[in-house]
Design a protein around this motif. Structure first.
Motif, mmCIF file in Angstrom:
data_model
loop_
_atom_site.group_PDB
_atom_site.id
_atom_site.type_symbol
_atom_site.label_atom_id
_atom_site.label_comp_id
_atom_site.label_asym_id
_atom_site.label_seq_id
_atom_site.Cartn_x
_atom_site.Cartn_y
_atom_site.Cartn_z
ATOM 1 N N SER A 128 34.720 43.247 45.646
ATOM 2 C CA SER A 128 34.401 42.475 44.729
ATOM 3 C C SER A 128 35.907 41.964 44.308
ATOM 4 O O SER A 128 36.149 40.973 43.733
ATOM 5 C CB SER A 128 33.819 42.997 43.424
ATOM 6 N N LYS A 144 38.530 41.923 46.000
ATOM 7 C CA LYS A 144 39.239 40.997 47.221
ATOM 8 C C LYS A 144 38.711 39.612 46.878
ATOM 9 O O LYS A 144 39.121 38.544 46.871
ATOM 10 C CB LYS A 144 38.846 41.601 48.377
ATOM 11 N N VAL A 145 37.098 39.558 46.720
ATOM 12 C CA VAL A 145 36.400 38.342 46.446
ATOM 13 C C VAL A 145 36.719 37.614 45.170
ATOM 14 O O VAL A 145 37.117 36.558 45.327
ATOM 15 C CB VAL A 145 34.900 38.692 46.077
ATOM 16 N N GLU A 146 36.979 38.306 44.142
ATOM 17 C CA GLU A 146 37.753 37.593 42.855
ATOM 18 C C GLU A 146 38.934 37.106 43.306
ATOM 19 O O GLU A 146 39.367 36.019 42.477
ATOM 20 C CB GLU A 146 37.758 38.852 41.894
ATOM 21 N N ASP A 147 39.764 37.898 43.991
ATOM 22 C CA ASP A 147 41.098 37.487 44.333
ATOM 23 C C ASP A 147 41.062 36.225 44.964
ATOM 24 O O ASP A 147 41.891 35.268 44.903
ATOM 25 C CB ASP A 147 42.009 38.521 45.026
ATOM 26 N N LEU A 148 40.269 36.209 45.938
ATOM 27 C CA LEU A 148 40.225 35.301 46.771
ATOM 28 C C LEU A 148 39.665 33.888 46.022
ATOM 29 O O LEU A 148 40.236 32.656 46.298
ATOM 30 C CB LEU A 148 39.215 35.490 48.019
ATOM 31 N N LYS A 149 38.596 33.959 45.269
ATOM 32 C CA LYS A 149 38.189 32.983 44.711
ATOM 33 C C LYS A 149 39.179 32.505 43.779
ATOM 34 O O LYS A 149 39.500 31.015 43.237
ATOM 35 C CB LYS A 149 37.078 33.288 43.506
ATOM 36 N N LYS A 150 40.076 33.319 42.914
ATOM 37 C CA LYS A 150 41.273 32.773 42.135
ATOM 38 C C LYS A 150 42.363 32.167 42.843
ATOM 39 O O LYS A 150 42.642 31.251 42.363
ATOM 40 C CB LYS A 150 41.757 34.134 41.445
ATOM 41 N N THR A 151 42.814 32.701 44.159
ATOM 42 C CA THR A 151 43.613 31.999 44.881
ATOM 43 C C THR A 151 42.882 30.543 45.609
ATOM 44 O O THR A 151 43.732 29.766 45.337
ATOM 45 C CB THR A 151 43.581 32.797 46.363
ATOM 46 N N HIS A 152 41.631 30.536 45.714
ATOM 47 C CA HIS A 152 41.156 29.429 46.038
ATOM 48 C C HIS A 152 40.956 28.549 44.952
ATOM 49 O O HIS A 152 41.497 27.239 45.274
ATOM 50 C CB HIS A 152 39.634 29.692 46.609
ATOM 51 N N ASN A 153 40.709 28.738 43.700
ATOM 52 C CA ASN A 153 40.727 27.897 42.618
ATOM 53 C C ASN A 153 42.126 27.282 42.432
ATOM 54 O O ASN A 153 42.170 26.169 41.995
ATOM 55 C CB ASN A 153 39.939 28.694 41.426
ATOM 56 N N GLU A 154 42.971 28.091 42.357
ATOM 57 C CA GLU A 154 44.420 27.680 42.224
ATOM 58 C C GLU A 154 45.029 26.668 43.228
ATOM 59 O O GLU A 154 45.344 25.844 42.860
ATOM 60 C CB GLU A 154 45.427 29.105 42.338
#
Length: 178
Positions: free
Chosen positions: A61, A63-73
């Protein structure tokens, strides 16, 4: 980091070992106490597997949150870049429109010049004819003035001659009478 696949394969291997080894004819586990001990060991292993699974889920989760955050950025950066490119393109478009309108006006002016060339030639010819007529009129007036002057001079000269002749004859008559 422990991935979900590792946790899953570890739990499956443990479960397989427990099932195959735990179901043997080991005399230690044939009594109720032995079975209770086996249950306790299995529960501990199950807790260990569940805690590993939960930590794996937490990592997953995260990693998923980090990926979401990176994706949003990245999405925000791409939107900003898109807005900047769009503004640049709009500026270029407006400057090109201005240049196009200036070129269009220039083309219209040049076309008018090209189209007006016969009119200009006609106007120049008319102007030249008018100039010639003007010069002829001025020349005619000058000739007329010279003729008038000559005629006045002739008339004055004739009167002077007449007066001179009258005076000469008067002087002759006066000179002959005396």
């Amino acid at each position: 980091m422990i991935s979900i696949e590792k946790v899953y394969s570890l739990s499956m291997a443990t479960l397989t070992c427990v099932l195959f080894v735990g179901c043997g004819s080991d005399p230690q586990y044939e009594t109720i106490r032995g079975l209770q001990e086996e249950n306790r060991v299995l529960k501990e292993q199950l807790k260990t597997i569940q805690s590993e699974r939960e930590s794996g889920n937490k990592e997953w989760s995260e990693k998923v949150e980090d990926l979401k955050k990176t994706h949003n950025e990245q999405l925000i950066k791409e939107k900003e870049l898109h807005v900047q490119k769009l503004a640049t393109i709009r500026n270029e478009l407006s400057s090109l429109r201005l240049r196009f309108s200036a070129v269009e006006r220039e083309n219209i002016t040049l076309k008018e010049i090209v189209d007006s060339e016969p009119r200009i030639k006609g106007a120049a010819e008319t102007h030249a004819r008018n100039d010639i007529w003007f010069y002829f009129v001025i020349l005619g007036i000058a000739v007329t003035m010279v003729l008038v002057f000559i005629m006045k001079y002739k008339a004055a000269s004739d009167r002077l001659n007449l007066l001179t002749m009258k005076q000469v004859s008067e002087l002759r008559r006066i000179g002959g009478e005396e």
